[in-house]
Each structure stands twice: as C-alpha cells, then as structure tokens.
Design an enzyme around this catalytic site. Structure first.
Site, PDB file in Angstrom:
ATOM      1  CD  GLU A  41      -2.766   1.145   2.500  1.00  0.00           C
ATOM      2  OE1 GLU A  41      -2.701   0.221   3.334  1.00  0.00           O
ATOM      3  OE2 GLU A  41      -3.483   2.148   2.646  1.00  0.00           O
ATOM      4  NE  ARG A 272       3.814  -7.975  10.558  1.00  0.00           N
ATOM      5  CZ  ARG A 272       3.179  -7.255   9.629  1.00  0.00           C
ATOM      6  NH1 ARG A 272       2.157  -7.741   8.980  1.00  0.00           N
ATOM      7  NH2 ARG A 272       3.568  -6.038   9.362  1.00  0.00           N
ATOM      8  CE  LYS A 282       3.146   0.136   4.704  1.00  0.00           C
ATOM      9  NZ  LYS A 282       2.586  -0.071   3.360  1.00  0.00           N
TER      10      LYS A 282
HETATM   11  P1  ATP Z   1       2.754  -2.134   7.844  1.00  0.00           P
HETATM   12  O1  ATP Z   1       2.068  -2.759   8.999  1.00  0.00           O
HETATM   13  O2  ATP Z   1       4.175  -1.844   8.073  1.00  0.00           O
HETATM   14  O3  ATP Z   1       2.001  -0.957   7.306  1.00  0.00           O
HETATM   15  P2  ATP Z   1       1.528  -3.632   5.833  1.00  0.00           P
HETATM   16  O4  ATP Z   1       1.346  -5.100   5.869  1.00  0.00           O
HETATM   17  O5  ATP Z   1       0.341  -2.804   6.114  1.00  0.00           O
HETATM   18  O6  ATP Z   1       2.749  -3.244   6.740  1.00  0.00           O
HETATM   19  P3  ATP Z   1       1.627  -3.411   3.019  1.00  0.00           P
HETATM   20  O7  ATP Z   1       2.079  -2.281   2.205  1.00  0.00           O
HETATM   21  O8  ATP Z   1       0.186  -3.733   3.024  1.00  0.00           O
HETATM   22  O9  ATP Z   1       2.127  -3.149   4.493  1.00  0.00           O
HETATM   23  O10 ATP Z   1       2.481  -4.717   2.730  1.00  0.00           O
HETATM   24  C1  ATP Z   1       2.886  -5.163   1.462  1.00  0.00           C
HETATM   25  C2  ATP Z   1       3.291  -6.591   1.587  1.00  0.00           C
HETATM   26  O11 ATP Z   1       4.390  -6.734   2.479  1.00  0.00           O
HETATM   27  C3  ATP Z   1       2.163  -7.429   2.143  1.00  0.00           C
HETATM   28  O12 ATP Z   1       2.064  -8.619   1.380  1.00  0.00           O
HETATM   29  C4  ATP Z   1       2.566  -7.705   3.560  1.00  0.00           C
HETATM   30  O13 ATP Z   1       2.069  -8.913   4.009  1.00  0.00           O
HETATM   31  C5  ATP Z   1       4.103  -7.697   3.460  1.00  0.00           C
HETATM   32  N1  ATP Z   1       4.700  -7.334   4.735  1.00  0.00           N
HETATM   33  C6  ATP Z   1       4.476  -6.227   5.457  1.00  0.00           C
HETATM   34  N2  ATP Z   1       5.161  -6.242   6.610  1.00  0.00           N
HETATM   35  C7  ATP Z   1       5.854  -7.410   6.629  1.00  0.00           C
HETATM   36  C8  ATP Z   1       6.760  -8.021   7.552  1.00  0.00           C
HETATM   37  N3  ATP Z   1       7.080  -7.453   8.722  1.00  0.00           N
HETATM   38  N4  ATP Z   1       7.280  -9.216   7.223  1.00  0.00           N
HETATM   39  C9  ATP Z   1       6.972  -9.795   6.057  1.00  0.00           C
HETATM   40  N5  ATP Z   1       6.136  -9.281   5.141  1.00  0.00           N
HETATM   41  C10 ATP Z   1       5.576  -8.096   5.413  1.00  0.00           C
HETATM   42 MG    MG Z   2      -1.374  -2.587   5.110  1.00  0.00          MG
END
Ligand code: ATP
Ligand code: MG
Length: 561
Positions: A41, A272, A282
């Site tokens: 995102e 994760r 983020k």
């Molecule tokens: P955040 O909580 O940091 O905002 P998010 O999951 O909301 O992370 P996205 O931009 O939606 O962030 O994530 C893009 C991809 O990266 C998704 O497939 C998510 O599952 C993966 N991802 C995010 N954080 C991790 C992590 N700590 N370890 C492994 N994969 C991750």
């Molecule tokens: Mg997200």
C-alpha cells in the site's frame, strides 16, 4: 503475537511455500504457470519486513521461471501519495528485482470491482446498509454471541442496486451508507459477519483523481486484483489467514452462475518478520518522521530499505539476510545481529580499506625531517589481491585515535604509552618518548621517534610490536564528519517500550585520508579498526560525511536449529 524471546532459526531445504509451488508445478494445477505479486500500500516507505516479502515473491518467480508483479494496493486515497509510489519502485529495483511489465495499480481495477459488486447485489449476495460504522461494529456480536443482522439486510435487490448507483454518483455524504456482503452474522469467524465491501469517501485519489467517491475495502479488492492479474500464488502474512475464507467467498460469489469463470488464485500465509530493537509498522515509522525524531524516511536509523541503503547496507546483504531467515508459519523475532552479520560478510569481501581518525590526538615525530613527505603503499583489501594498493602520505605530524594512547597504561594495554614501540599500519614503528599537556593537565600531543629501518611495517631484526594502529598525516588529512549509529530503540522489544535511544546518533568531527575524501555518496569503505562506512548523500569532496553502517566486531551467535 510475536514472542520477542523466540529467536528464529532458519529452516533447512526449501520452505513450505516453495514446496507448494513445486508441487503445483508437478500436478500442473495452474498449467505449469507461476505468477506472484508484491502488493504494497503506497502509504509509507518500505521496511525490512517488506524486503522479506519482496525476496519471497520475486525469488519464487525467478526460481520457478514465473513472473512477479509490482502492484500498488492503492484503495485508501486518504493516506496514499505519489512520493511513496516512487520510493517503493526505487527500493524494489535497488534490491535487484525486476517486475513483470508496468507497475500495476489496484485503482485501475476500480471499474471492474464496481461491476462485480453490482453483480453480487443482483445475485442477492450484497446489500446497501444505512448503518453508521459505529452501528456496524456495535452489532458485530462477540465470540460467544452472534452478530445482529442489519435492518437493511433484506431490502429488495432493486433498491440496493439503485442506492449503490447513487452512492457512486455522489448523492450521499461520507459514512452514511456502505455496501455489505450478505454472508453469515453467526459465523464464528468475524470476518464473515456481513463484511463491508464499499465505503463512501469524497476524497481525491493520487491515481484516479475525483472519479470515485466510493472506495473498496481491502478484502473485496485484493482477491479481484489477484484474479485480474492471473496470480497463481497470492502470498501474504499470517494475520490474513482468517481472511482467507472471505477471499475465497468473494471469488466464488462472483463466479456463481457465471459462464466464463474468473481466475481464482490460492492464498498462502507466512509469518511476518520481526527483528529485535526494530519497529516494523509504517504507521509508527511515519510518526517518527512527522515528529522529526529522525532525519526522514531514509534516516540511517530507520528500518526502511532506504534507511539501510543510506546507512551503507548493500542489496546483497539484505537478500542474504532474507535467505537466511527463511520462511515459516510461526511468528518469531530475528536477532538484529544477524542482519549486521550479513552486511559484514558482504563488505568484508568488497569494501576497500582506508584510514580515518574519529577522535584525534596529535603525534609529532621528533626525528622525522620537517617539511618532508613520503608516499607509502597501503593494501586496499587483504581479501582481494586484485584491489591492489594505494599511496598514503606520511609526514612529521600525524593524527592518531585518542584512545590509542594511555599515559598510565594497565598491563594488558599494548598501544602507545611512554617508552612503548607500536606499529603504524603500512608505515613505520614509532616509540612514544614524551607527552605535551595543556594547562589543565590534558595530554594534547605525543612526542615520538620512528625507526627508518621499519618502513612498510616490518623490522629487519624481527621485532614485532604487539599493537598496530592507524594514523593520518596531519597536513594531508581532510576534515571528516562521521555519523555513528546505535539502535533507535534500546529495548529489544520496542513494541512494548518505544522509547527512543537519545544516543542513537553521535556525530564526530574527525579526519580522513585524501584518497577517500571525494568518494561519491554510497561508496563504502572499511575504515581500519573502526567499522564499515558509507559516504552519505550530504557528502561533498570538500566536506566528506560518512555513516557507520556497522562496526567490525561480530557478536552474532546462530540460534540452535
Ligand atoms: P505495515 O504494517 O508496516 O504498514 P503492511 O502489511 O500494512 O505493513 P503493506 O504495504 O500492506 O504493508 O504490505 C505489502 C506486503 O508486504 C504485504 O504482502 C505484507 O504482508 C508484506 N509485509 C508487510 N510487513 C511485513 C513483515 N514485517 N514481514 C513480512 N512481510 C511483510
Ligand atoms: Mg497494510
């Protein structure tokens, strides 16, 4: 929840996802095709957790002869920005991966999603609900009580369809209505209790502008995005496991009664990444940027990919790290020292050695002629003979590290102290004869003599000083700003204790040898005995600035498998 005391041990052999992909290849489940995607995102910069997901998705595509898409999951206009889109693309490229075709945008599928939503309403599988968000959550029920059906759940299909079209046309204010799936208010899985599919939001979108005032929820959007792109293995993190029944329900509902079925990918979840001393969210990282706790998203203390890049990490080190931590189904925390270990291994092979002095003390060589300068040969990288040698200027006045001298040295201290002979790297043996002090009694200068017969750092009579120290010719050295970093959070589990370490950045004014002063930003060196450093983007030839990427001491202990 991650157990912060559990340190992950890497798996041996292929991980469970690669096993699934290999098996699907053998059974021709997807006609032999492998198509993955990385779907961030664009609401912030990517962090090291994303790097794990990137290496997994792009890695699988490249190992199995498939493709991997880069898709901006941009369904939430209020938090998204072009700056983030650009930084995400840059980071994926920098890590060394190539996405298939153009960058995809979920927002380009809004039309298709809308069409499928009307289809679900027509099939009696979705309805327009007039409850507010608060009312919806208040009627969700509990783990022991079923939810209360919306009073609008059974409104006629025609009425829902008409209202949905008017929602799209902008007739209703934000929050006044939603489109909800009609699934099961008594399901033990909350995600299936008539989830919201669309919300009204009169907001400008970075890609679609003012075209839409109706935005899809993640669960509704994501499966359709995967389907339209022909994704075979939709890999996501563990918290989406409970969403998988909904992912499948939506695609099945679209396909019900449809002559030409739309593609239905398989969702697979993995744990994760969590790292000690590191916050990977983020939202929390954005707070650090907005509060100016750090220099920005690419501050070398940030766990962002751009932060690690600025600090001096290499894509090779991060990819090696991703490989070593492996992929599994259980949340655990990786020791930060593994990441540093991977970086040291990479830079040790590649980084040229130079000399810099961070906390300087003056040395004057009493028997070295005033005004004389010589050029000594220094080895660039003992691990890489092809890296050759360079010339380092030597003269009567030198800088050494203040901590390489002690006036009253304890028995185990082998560096400079009055009467002691020490090797100056690639130069000569010097013996400390006396010290000069200021009025307050601080040592401000060391007086030494040198032995001209030890040129290059070896003595013809076999004398072997117990210590070798680094140095710079004072009149040739260039002023250096060195930024030394420590954890942004001292607590190994900052989620519990997010207190910023006040000593996370130390700036020192030192000196550096002229050969390295003009290095372009991103150039990496091992500063002898001090660590691996990378020229910062603030660096210029006249005023070099280097970040310490990692110290030399490796205390990483692999966990027991
Ligand atoms: P955040 O909580 O940091 O905002 P998010 O999951 O909301 O992370 P996205 O931009 O939606 O962030 O994530 C893009 C991809 O990266 C998704 O497939 C998510 O599952 C993966 N991802 C995010 N954080 C991790 C992590 N700590 N370890 C492994 N994969 C991750
Ligand atoms: Mg997200």
């Amino acid at each position: 929840m991650a157990d912060p005391t559990a340190i992950a041990a890497p798996e041996k052999g292929p991980d469970f996802i690669r096993k699934i992909v290999a098996e699907d290849g053998e059974t021709k489940k997807w006609g032999g095709k492998v198509a993955t995607r990385f779907p961030p995102e664009p609401n912030g910069y990517l962090h090291i957790g994303h790097a794990k997901s990137i290496c997994l998705n792009f890695g699988i595509a490249s190992e199995f002869g498939g493709t991997c898409n880069l898709r901006m999951d941009d369904t939430n206009p209020s938090k998204e920005d072009q700056e983030y889109v650009d930084s995400i693309a840059e980071d994926v490229k920098w890590l060394g991966w190539k996405w298939d075709g153009e960058i995809r945008f979920a927002s380009n599928y809004f039309g298709k999603m809308y069409e499928y939503a009307e289809d679900l309403i027509s099939k009696g599988k979705a309805f327009v609900c007039d409850m507010t968000a608060d009312e919806v959550s208040a009627t969700r029920g509990t783990t022991t009580e079923p939810g209360k059906p919306s009073p609008w759940r059974d409104r006629p299909t025609k009425e829902s369809l008409d209202l949905f079209r008017r929602m799209k046309a902008g007739e209703f204010p934000d929050g006044s209505k939603t489109l909800r799936a009609k699934i099961d208010m008594a399901s033990p899985n909350f995600v299936l209790r008539d989830p919201v599919m669309y919300r009204i939001l009169h907001a400008e979108h970075h890609n679609t502008g003012k075209t839409w005032c109706l935005y899809p929820m993640y669960d509704w959007a994501h499966g359709i995005e995967d389907s339209l792109e022909g994704i075979t293995h939709s890999i996501c993190t563990l918290e989406f496991e409970i969403h998988r029944p909904l992912y499948d329900w939506y695609l099945d509902a679209i396909n019900e009664g449809r002559a030409e079925k739309i593609h239905h990918p398989q969702q697979i979840e993995f744990a994760r990444l969590n790292i000690t001393h590191t916050l990977l969210s983020k939202r929390k990282l954005l707070e650090l940027v907005q509060s100016k706790t750090v220099r920005g998203w690419d501050d070398p203390r940030m766990p962002t990919i751009s932060g690690y890049r600025r600090k001096g990490y290499t894509p090779e080190a991060i990819r090696d790290f991703a490989k070593r931590i492996g992929v599994n189904k259980f949340n655990s925390t990786v020791d930060f020292q593994l990441l540093e270990h991977c970086l040291r291994e990479d830079l040790n092979k590649r980084a040229a050695r130079v000399m810099a002095v961070l906390k300087p003390l003056k040395v004057v060589i009493e028997n070295y002629p005033e005004g004389q300068t010589e050029e000594l040969d220094a080895i660039n990288n003992p691990n890489d003979p092809a890296a050759g040698t360079r010339k380092v200027p030597f003269s009567r006045e030198l800088w050494i590290e203040a901590e390489d001298f002690m006036e009253n040295a304890p028995p185990k201290y082998f560096r400079l102290t009055p009467g002691r002979e020490v090797r100056f790297r690639s130069a000569y043996f010097l013996t400390c004869r006396s010290v000069v002090k200021d009025a307050a009694g601080n040592v401000v200068e060391i007086r030494c003599t040198y032995d001209p017969a030890t040129k290059g750092g070896d003595s013809p009579d076999g004398r072997k000083p117990k210590a070798t120290i680094h140095w710079l010719s004072a009149k040739h050295a260039v002023r250096l700003e060195a930024r030394l970093y420590d954890h942004l959070f001292s607590d190994p589990d900052p989620a519990n204790n997010p207190v910023v370490n006040p000593k996370s950045e130390e700036i020192v004014q030192g000196w550096i040898e002229p050969s390295a002063a003009g290095a372009a930003p991103g150039t990496k060196y091992q500063f002898e005995r001090l660590g691996y450093f990378s020229a910062d983007k603030d660096s210029t030839a006249a005023a070099p600035v280097f970040n310490r990427a990692v110290s030399l001491k490796d205390s990483y202990v692999p966990p027991k498998a």
